[in-house]
Each structure stands twice: as C-alpha cells, then as structure tokens.
Motif scaffolding. Structure first.
Motif, PDB file in Angstrom:
ATOM      1  N   UNK A 297       0.818  -1.219   0.000  1.00  0.00           N
ATOM      2  CA  UNK A 297       0.000   0.000   0.000  1.00  0.00           C
ATOM      3  C   UNK A 297       0.850   1.267   0.000  1.00  0.00           C
ATOM      4  N   UNK A 298       0.244   2.350  -0.497  1.00  0.00           N
ATOM      5  CA  UNK A 298       0.925   3.652  -0.525  1.00  0.00           C
ATOM      6  C   UNK A 298      -0.112   4.747  -0.259  1.00  0.00           C
ATOM      7  N   UNK A 299       0.355   5.804   0.418  1.00  0.00           N
ATOM      8  CA  UNK A 299      -0.564   6.874   0.803  1.00  0.00           C
ATOM      9  C   UNK A 299      -0.964   7.719  -0.406  1.00  0.00           C
ATOM     10  N   UNK A 300      -2.225   8.179  -0.354  1.00  0.00           N
ATOM     11  CA  UNK A 300      -2.675   9.179  -1.317  1.00  0.00           C
ATOM     12  C   UNK A 300      -2.344  10.595  -0.836  1.00  0.00           C
ATOM     13  N   UNK A 301      -2.856  11.598  -1.522  1.00  0.00           N
ATOM     14  CA  UNK A 301      -2.592  12.991  -1.154  1.00  0.00           C
ATOM     15  C   UNK A 301      -3.343  13.357   0.126  1.00  0.00           C
ATOM     16  N   UNK A 302      -2.717  14.293   0.905  1.00  0.00           N
ATOM     17  CA  UNK A 302      -3.412  14.808   2.094  1.00  0.00           C
ATOM     18  C   UNK A 302      -4.634  15.625   1.672  1.00  0.00           C
ATOM     19  N   UNK A 322      -3.119   4.480  -2.838  1.00  0.00           N
ATOM     20  CA  UNK A 322      -2.372   4.823  -4.047  1.00  0.00           C
ATOM     21  C   UNK A 322      -1.098   3.973  -4.196  1.00  0.00           C
ATOM     22  N   UNK A 323      -1.158   2.678  -4.381  1.00  0.00           N
ATOM     23  CA  UNK A 323      -2.390   1.865  -4.417  1.00  0.00           C
ATOM     24  C   UNK A 323      -2.717   1.330  -3.030  1.00  0.00           C
ATOM     25  N   UNK A 324      -3.879   0.695  -2.906  1.00  0.00           N
ATOM     26  CA  UNK A 324      -4.215   0.049  -1.637  1.00  0.00           C
ATOM     27  C   UNK A 324      -3.564  -1.335  -1.588  1.00  0.00           C
ATOM     28  N   UNK A 325      -3.214  -1.836  -0.382  1.00  0.00           N
ATOM     29  CA  UNK A 325      -2.541  -3.144  -0.286  1.00  0.00           C
ATOM     30  C   UNK A 325      -3.446  -4.286  -0.759  1.00  0.00           C
ATOM     31  N   UNK A 329      -0.024  -7.714   0.669  1.00  0.00           N
ATOM     32  CA  UNK A 329       0.972  -6.650   0.662  1.00  0.00           C
ATOM     33  C   UNK A 329       0.970  -5.875   1.969  1.00  0.00           C
ATOM     34  N   UNK A 330       2.048  -5.104   2.183  1.00  0.00           N
ATOM     35  CA  UNK A 330       2.199  -4.367   3.440  1.00  0.00           C
ATOM     36  C   UNK A 330       1.276  -3.159   3.465  1.00  0.00           C
ATOM     37  N   UNK A 331       0.804  -2.841   4.662  1.00  0.00           N
ATOM     38  CA  UNK A 331       0.025  -1.627   4.868  1.00  0.00           C
ATOM     39  C   UNK A 331       0.941  -0.413   4.836  1.00  0.00           C
ATOM     40  N   UNK A 332       0.302   0.751   4.660  1.00  0.00           N
ATOM     41  CA  UNK A 332       1.083   1.987   4.605  1.00  0.00           C
ATOM     42  C   UNK A 332       1.669   2.309   5.976  1.00  0.00           C
ATOM     43  N   UNK A 333       2.889   2.820   5.967  1.00  0.00           N
ATOM     44  CA  UNK A 333       3.530   3.260   7.202  1.00  0.00           C
ATOM     45  C   UNK A 333       3.129   4.710   7.488  1.00  0.00           C
ATOM     46  N   UNK A 334       2.976   5.007   8.761  1.00  0.00           N
ATOM     47  CA  UNK A 334       2.623   6.374   9.147  1.00  0.00           C
ATOM     48  C   UNK A 334       1.183   6.493   9.584  1.00  0.00           C
ATOM     49  N   UNK A 335       0.740   7.751   9.828  1.00  0.00           N
ATOM     50  CA  UNK A 335      -0.618   7.998  10.351  1.00  0.00           C
ATOM     51  C   UNK A 335      -1.522   8.435   9.217  1.00  0.00           C
TER      52      UNK A 335
END
Length: 938
Positions: A297-302, A322-325, A329-335
């Motif tokens: 997974x990857x974060x989208x825009x704030x 962006x994309x979703x896991x 796949x691994x989840x996005x890191x961070x809040x």
C-alpha cells in the motif's frame, strides 16, 4: 477237539476218482457220525475265507479257512491242489449247535510267488466237503509289497499373489499296495479339510492363498513297506504394492508469479511384500500454479486542513489507496490523520496558555543532550556485545556451550552440551519425507566419533551417596591433539607404518628410553593414529573405524612420555587356524610401541560383526606372533588372569597384557551362527555412455571400518548413496548370497543381458574379513528425457534372510545437488589427553579407587563396585591388579565413551550407599548436614 490231525485226510487221487461219490460213501457211516457233522443235505458254510495278503520283504504270509459242517478242507492255489503236508488243520465243536468246525491254514512264501508266472496274480481258494457236497471260498490274491524310491512327479515351488490359487502336483512312487499320500508344511502335517483335491491325483489345492500359506511343502507317500519324501517345494505368497491416496496439493513454492505445487502418494496400500511388484507410475505429481503478487500500500494525497475547532486544532487526513494493499501486501507506514494547533500556540482554553514559546537556546541545548545520551547508549551496547562474544569464545572450546544443568540421582550434577557446529547426519532426517521429485540421495558420516564433550559435575555432589569419600582439588584441563596439529606427532623418529611401527619413547629430559625396531610381515595398512601420552593418560582413536585405546591416568610414569600408535591391517582369513573353521570377526588391530611399559592395563575397543544374541559362537581373542601365526590369548567366555574381554553386541573391550597385533576370531557352533552384513547401493552416471547409469551394490561386514573403505572408494569415483544402508544376518548354513535387480521400468530402461541376478559363494561372504564384496548393474535409458530411475535391489541368502534396497533417483542430477555421504568435519580428532579424555574427573576417580580397593566392615569393596556396574565376570583378573577399582572404572569409561552419560555410575554409587551403616542412612538432607557427616565418617 482243538487238536491238529492229518490221519483223516484222503489222498488227492482218491478224491478225484471218487468225485461225487465221496459224500455218498461218507454218508454210509454210522448214524452218530452223520449227526455229528450235521444232517445230510447241508453244504459247508465258510465262517472265515482267505483274504488278500502282501508279502513284506521275505516274511511269509498265512491264509486261513474255517467252515461248518466240513469233513475236509483243502487249499487250491493257481488251479493246483496244495499238498496235504502243507496244511495245518484244527477241529473243534461249536458249543451252541454242537456242530464240528474245521479250520485249515497254509503258509505262502515270497519264493513261491516269485516263481509263479501266470496271466494274473498268485491266488488261492479253499474247497470244503460235507456229506452233501463241496463249497468253494473266494479267491485271495497274494502279492509282493514294494514302494519305489523316486516320485513320478515332485511338487514344484511357486509364487502366487495374495488370494490366488496354489496348486502343487504330486504323483507318488509306484508301489504295492498303492501308497497313501499326506502333505507336510514346514515339517508339520497339513490338515486336508478343504485343501487337498479329492480326484485321487493327490494334488494340493488352496483356492485362496493367505500370507500364512507361505512355507515349505513336502509330499509324503507311504505303504506297509516304506515311506518316501518328495523334494521340498517353497511356496511364496506375495503382495503387489498399491498406491495410497494422493495427499493434498502443497502450497505454491513461490510467493509471486508462476510456480509449482505438488502432491505425493506412497506405495503402502498395501506395501510390497515377499517380492511383490512395486507400484507402477510416479509417486509425485507436479502442477503449475500462479500466485498473485502482493501489492504494498501507498498513501494518497493529504486532504485540505479542516476549519479551526473550538479546541484550537485543525485536522487533515489521507488514505492508503495509491495503491491500496492487495494479496498480502504491506500496509502503509505512518498515520492517516494529522492534527495541528491552528493559532501557532497562542490559543487558550479556560484562560490558560496552551503553548508557551520557549527560547531558541533552550531548545538547542535539550536536543544536544538527547542526542549525546543516545550515542553513549549505543556505544555501551556495542561494547557489551563484543565483550560477551569474546567471553563465550574463550570459554567454548571446539564449539560447545553450556546451555543447561540439572541434578542427577544420587547427588550428581551434570551439564548437557550443545555443539555449535552442525553434526554429520548418517542419512537425511528419517522423520522428514524425502522430496521424490529429485533423486533420493542419502548422506552418511564416516566419523566414528568419540564424544569430546565431558559432562561436568560438582565433585562433592558426586560423592554424596558415599559419605566416606572426601574430595579435594579440581580436574586438570584437557589437551586435544588433531592430526593436523604439529604437536600430535612426537619429536624424533616417525613410526614405520609398513608393519609394526617403530616405537620411540621420549622423556621430558630428552631421554630415549626405547628405540627397538621390529619387522613383521604385514598387509596394507588402511587406517592409523598416533599420539604422545604422558602421566595424565588419554584416549587414542582411529577415526571412523570403531577402534580406540584408553591409557589410564598414572599408567605411564611421571616425567616420561610414550609415542603410541594404532594401525588397522587387512588379514588373510585363511591364516587364522589350520582347521579352517575360524573366521575373522573384526579387523586386525596393532597397538604399540613394542616394549611399552605401563603400570596398569590399557583398554582397547574393537568393533566386530558377530551376532552374539544367541550362543552360536565361540569367540576368541588372538595375537599374531613373529612367525605370522595367530596364538590364542583367551576365549571371551573363559576366566583369565592375564587378559580381560568384555563382549558387547557390536564391540569388544579388551585389556591386553602386551602390545602387538590383535583380532577377534569366531568359530561357529552350529549353522545358526550368523554374522552381520551391511548392505548399501551407490550409483553414478556411466562416463563412457551418456545414456548409461551404473548401480553398485556392496555387502560388507557390519563394522565401521569395513564400510569406511567402501565410502572412500565411492567418494573418489563420485558415487552417490541411493538408499539407507541396511543390516542383514548371514548364517553359516553354507548357502550362497544372491543379489538381483527387480522392477526396472522396461519401457524406459534396458539392462545388460544375464546380469539381473548375481551370486556370491558362501565362502566369499563368510570369510570376507572386512573386505567389501561388490556387484554392479549397468543400465541404459532409451532417451535423454528419461531422468528418473526406480527399481529394487534384492539381497538374499538362499534359505536365509532377504533385504530390499529401494532405489529412486535422478540420473541427471548436477554435482551441486549431490549431498555427500560423508564429510571430513570433526573426523580428524585422533587423540585426547588429560582429564578431558575421561568421563570421571581425576580426583573423584582416585577417591573412589581408594575407597573400594580395600574391604571394610560395611562390605563396600571393588567386588561390590564391579557387581553394581555389571562388570562382575572374570573377577580373578581384577584381583591380580594393583588397583582393581581403577581397572573397573577404566572399563566403565570405554563402555560409555560415546554417550558421556554418568547416570549409570551415579545409580551404582547410590545403590552402594544403601548398604552403609544405619548412621549413614540418617544423614541430613541439607548440604551442610551432609558435609558435617562426611567429616565424621571420613
């Protein structure tokens, strides 16, 4: 009455002339005589007629006739009247009727029957006369009984499948009377109910064969003359193998993309038995599989900041799209949600400042202190790790770490060790199912290792069961000598390994105590080990052979060292004894140097191949003399004061008196005597034919030394061990050993004609003397696409045991995929000196010896120690030693050289403690109380 008489006979001529007038003439006699023989008009009635008879050997037979009323009875044989002198008659009166009964008997000899030549058998009948006329009896035949030796048809051995029909034909020998037939199974009568055919041809028919119907069948024919046995027919009821159900498909072997999954089945439903066919087809199926690749997974825009709330905070968010896991796949890191003060820290709640501005200098000084503390902590942790690693290395010799400790029975404390280096497995772990998609190649360590990890124990704890013993000091540190280590070999002359080695003795004062050279005719040395030993003693090991030597502490005088060696030589078994009934059961082992001067006996361990579970052997220890003849030292079952032998299932511990060459030889007492064979199959591609593959089958005496020679040879030619070596008992019944290859896929492979079954004679196997016996099977595949070979190797002794070696291997396996069947790691340790060579610490050994060498009032002496350690045979040998207890402990050492387990010694000392005085039995449980009692009882 009741008296034989010939006075009333009429001659044959008168009877013939008178004919029918005889009854009329006889009827004119007195009336009383007529009444006595019955009323006129009554013909004779036969109460007993002659019966058929057989002449056995040269014994004549008797024919009898009995009639009432009868004036005369005569025998007629083959149409001629028997002379009256050959008749014996008897007459008596029937008490019930008052009538006269006449009985006549004749003898028929073998000569009479043989001299008769007629169209039919020799026959006789009786003719009886009364007043009215004559009566004739039945014809009785007389034949000479016999039974020929050879069966017209012997039963033939057969192999039938389970539930199949067994038919054994038997046509008995010709005989008179006709022979009766019965069947034996394994020398026991076989019940005929529902088994034997009733058509009269004596066939043995079993309609549905069971496994229990396997056996040796014999047809037995018998009549009144003799009993004959047919040749024995061996019936084998076999079971063809059947596949089990397929297992579930395994997971795909890759996490992402195209891979392979497989499932397997085993030939166990049922398993092949008694030579039944192995399952046809593959035991493993493979299938391609596609695994969706994981997407991290990857974060989208704030998002935009929200409106400032009453709490003086604003928020914004983002999503992991962006994309979703996907697919693991691994989840996005961070809040995903961020919060911020929307007034720059000036907003207040309840008239309190939410954020106080701090001077810039204060913030900078806080950061410096924080980072400095973190750096110091990291450096401290690194230094601590380095220190611990160095400490562990300094305390761990030869890769052992103490990982656990526990108290043993009787006050022992032992520590278990974990070897840091990976051990050499004999084979692939048997608890793991082999991957049948590749070749089944086994590994085998050639290291016959002596354990070098001695168990530690607290000295006072060891002697807790024996309060009389006091212990001072600690065990000295051990030295290890490795063949590559320069200090392993002595300074000065090297031993001559062509024969009995040159003995060189070196002292600390560089004094050469003994330098003789003895030359004996010897054969090729295969293995050797040498080391220098001093007063501390030690252990000498010939790696991978099961041969070792223990030099007790104190056996060598102080300030003196001896270069000692052990050599294994091949010997010609024909030189064991002139009678030729003895065979070598172990390799010939030489230890020296000659003239070795020790104050107590060394303990030598020799591996052997005899099956000693039953008393079918006379096993002797022999020593080779300078004239190359073998002289008996002692029998292992006898008492001796000059030597001691302790025989175990696979090895023998010997306490010899003099250096020299020794071997264990055996004389079989019966055909049930057996020696153990180790069977192994190796394979390698044919270097001269790209389509060829060679299987080599070895049959060797079951000793580590014998198999080591096979392993070394196979390693040099690049062979692979294809099946786990198996043990087989070979009996002294004079029958040969057959090796055959079976179940080769005929559509994929061909084998050289007339090589499917090969044979070793009995003498080759029985007197092999550690030399490997080898036979080879050359196979050729029809196509390069055939990469798998599956077959069975059957090794069987005629009228003996059988073992099956199952081969399943890849013939195109590259070198990297081959697991060697032995490695050289941990195989070069040939000697240990000092206390590490012994399981029992020196100070404890000395105190035990001092306690048990002298008897006391409590009955605690070396004989009790020997009894508790189960070394209580041939006690007269120990009685002649300066320290019997020390010799007993040396034997215990060599018995337990591989395990390092002190439990048996602890248990023995605990049992001995139970025979102490009542005061000893009331010792306190605490260490302080026991220490006090030790002081009082010392």
């Amino acid at each position: 009455m009741g008296q034989f008489s010939g006075g009333c006979y009429l001659s044959f001529g008168i009877l013939v002339l008178l004919g029918s007038q005889v009854p009329t003439t006889l009827a004119r006699g007195p009336r009383g005589e007529a009444l006595q023989h019955g009323q006129s008009g009554t013909l004779p009635h036969f109460l007993e007629e002659p019966v058929d008879a057989y002449i056995v050997k040269s014994n004549p037979i008797k024919l009898r006739c009995q009639a009432r009323p009868a004036l005369q009875i005569f025998f007629k044989c083959n149409g001629e009247w028997v002379h009256q002198s050959q008749h014996m008659s008897q007459e008596h009166t029937d008490l019930g009727t008052g009538l006269k009964i006449r009985e006549v008997m004749i003898n028929v000899s073998r000569q009479q029957v043989e001299d008769f030549h007629g169209p039919e058998d020799y026959w006789c009948l009786c003719v009886a006369w009364s007043h009215l006329g004559t009566s004739k009896s039945r014809k009785a035949t007389v034949r000479i009984a016999y039974l020929r030796k050879n069966f017209e048809q012997d039963p033939q051995g057969t192999e039938v499948p389970l539930n199949g029909m067994i038919v054994l034909h038997c046509r008995p020998p010709e005989g008179v009377p006709v022979a009766e037939v019965e069947w034996l199974k394994n020398e026991e009568p076989l019940s005929s109910e529902g088994v034997i055919d009733t058509r009269g041809d004596h066939n043995l028919i079993i309609s549905e064969a069971r496994l229990s119907d396997s056996g040796n069948y014999t047809c037995v024919a018998s009549n009144i003359v003799a009993k004959r046995r047919s040749a024995t027919a061996t019936v084998v009821v076999y079971v063809n193998g059947g596949w089990s159900s397929w297992t579930d498909w395994s997971p795909c072997n890759v996490r992402c993309g195209r891979g392979v999954q497989k499932r397997s089945r085993t030939c166990t439903n049922p398993a092949p038995l008694n030579g039944g066919a192995f399952c046809e087809g593959m035991s493993v199926q493979k299938s391609t599989c596609n695994t969706l690749c994981p997407v991290d997974g990857s974060w989208g825009e704030w998002s935009e900041w929200s409106v400032c709330s009453s709490d003086c905070e604003r928020q914004r968010s983002r999503e992991c799209t962006a994309p979703e896991p996907k697919h693991g796949g691994r989840l996005c890191d961070g809040v995903a949600l961020a919060t911020d003060n929307c007034t720059g820290g000036l907003c207040t709640q309840n008239r309190k400042l939410l954020h106080d501005a701090k001077p810039q200098g204060v913030e900078n000084s806080s950061d410096v202190a924080l980072y400095s503390g973190l750096a110091a902590g990291v450096v401290t942790v690194v230094l601590l790790i380095i220190a611990v690693t160095l400490y562990r290395r300094s305390q761990s010799e030869y890769g052992v770490d103490v990982i656990d400790s526990s108290a043993l029975t009787g006050g022992f404390q032992s520590f278990s060790f974990k070897t840091s280096r990976q051990a050499n497995p004999l084979l692939i772990n048997s608890s793991m199912q082999p991957d049948l998609t590749v070749s089944r190649t086994y590994t085998s360590p050639m290291c016959f290792q002596d354990s070098i990890d001695k168990e530690l124990m607290a000295e006072r704890s060891l002697l807790d069961p024996l309060p009389d013993l006091k212990v001072k000091g600690v065990a000295e540190r051990a030295e290890y000598h490795v063949m590559s280590h320069p200090q392993t070999f002595p300074r000065g002359l090297a031993p001559d390994y062509r024969g009995v080695a040159v003995g060189t003795t070196l002292g600390r004062r560089d004094k050469n105590l003994f330098t003789p050279q003895v030359t004996l005719t010897s054969s090729r040395p295969l293995h050797k080990a040498t080391a220098v030993f001093g007063h501390a003693g030690g252990r000498l090991v010939v790696p991978n052979t099961g041969i070792s030597l223990l030099v007790p502490h104190g056996g060598i005088a102080e300030d003196t060292t001896w270069e000692m060696y052990m050599i294994i030589n091949q010997e010609d078994s024909s030189t064991v004894s002139e009678e030729g009934t003895e065979i070598f059961l172990s390799p010939a082992v030489t230890y020296g140097p000659p003239g070795l001067d020790l104050s107590c006996p060394i303990a030598m361990t020799i591996a052997h191949c005899a099956e000693v579970a039953a008393d079918d052997w006379t096993i002797r220890l022999k020593r080779q003399m300078q004239d190359n003849k073998w002289e008996e030292v002692m029998s292992v079952d006898e008492e001796s004061t000059s030597c001691y032998c302790l025989l175990e299932a696979q090895r023998c511990h010997v306490l010899p008196k003099h250096p020299g060459r020794y071997a264990l030889v055996g004389e079989p007492l019966s055909q049930e005597a057996a020696k153990r064979l180790r069977l192994a199959v190796f394979g390698s591609p044919d270097t001269s034919n790209s389509l060829g593959f060679t299987l080599r089958v070895y049959c060797v005496d079951d000793t580590p030394h014998a198999f080591q020679e096979v392993a070394v040879g196979e390693r040099s030619r690049g062979g692979r061990l294809l099946e786990e070596p198996k043990m087989m008992l070979f009996r002294g019944n004079t029958f040969s050993l057959q090796v055959s290859i079976q179940d080769v896929p005929q559509l994929l492979w061909s084998i050289k004609p007339f090589t499917t079954c090969q044979e070793f004679s009995f003498s080759q196997v029985w007197a092999s003397n550690q030399r490997p016996l080898q036979c080879a099977f050359s196979l050729e595949r029809y196509s390069h696409s055939s990469s798998q070979l599956s077959c069975k190797i059957s090794v069987r002794q005629v009228k003996g045991e059988e073992q099956i070696l199952q081969v399943y291997t890849s013939v195109v396996e590259n070198e990297k995929g081959v697991v060697p069947f032995f490695t050289q790691s941990d195989c070069t340790i040939t000697s240990q000196t000092g206390s590490r060579a012994f399981k029992i610490p020196l100070s404890i050994r000395q105190r035990i010896s001092a306690t048990f060498d002298t008897a006391n009032a409590k009955g605690k002496d070396w004989q009790l120690l020997a009894q508790k350690l189960h070394i209580d045979r041939n006690l007269c040998y120990f009685a002649c030693q300066e320290s019997p207890s020390s010799v007993i402990l040396s034997l215990w050492e060599v018995q337990h050289q591989d395990s390092g387990d002190l439990d048996s010694l602890a248990s023995a000392l605990e049992e001995i403690s139970k025979v102490q005085s009542p005061k000893t039995a009331t010792l306190g449980c605490s260490r302080e109380e026991r220490d006090s009692e030790f002081t009082k009882l010392g």
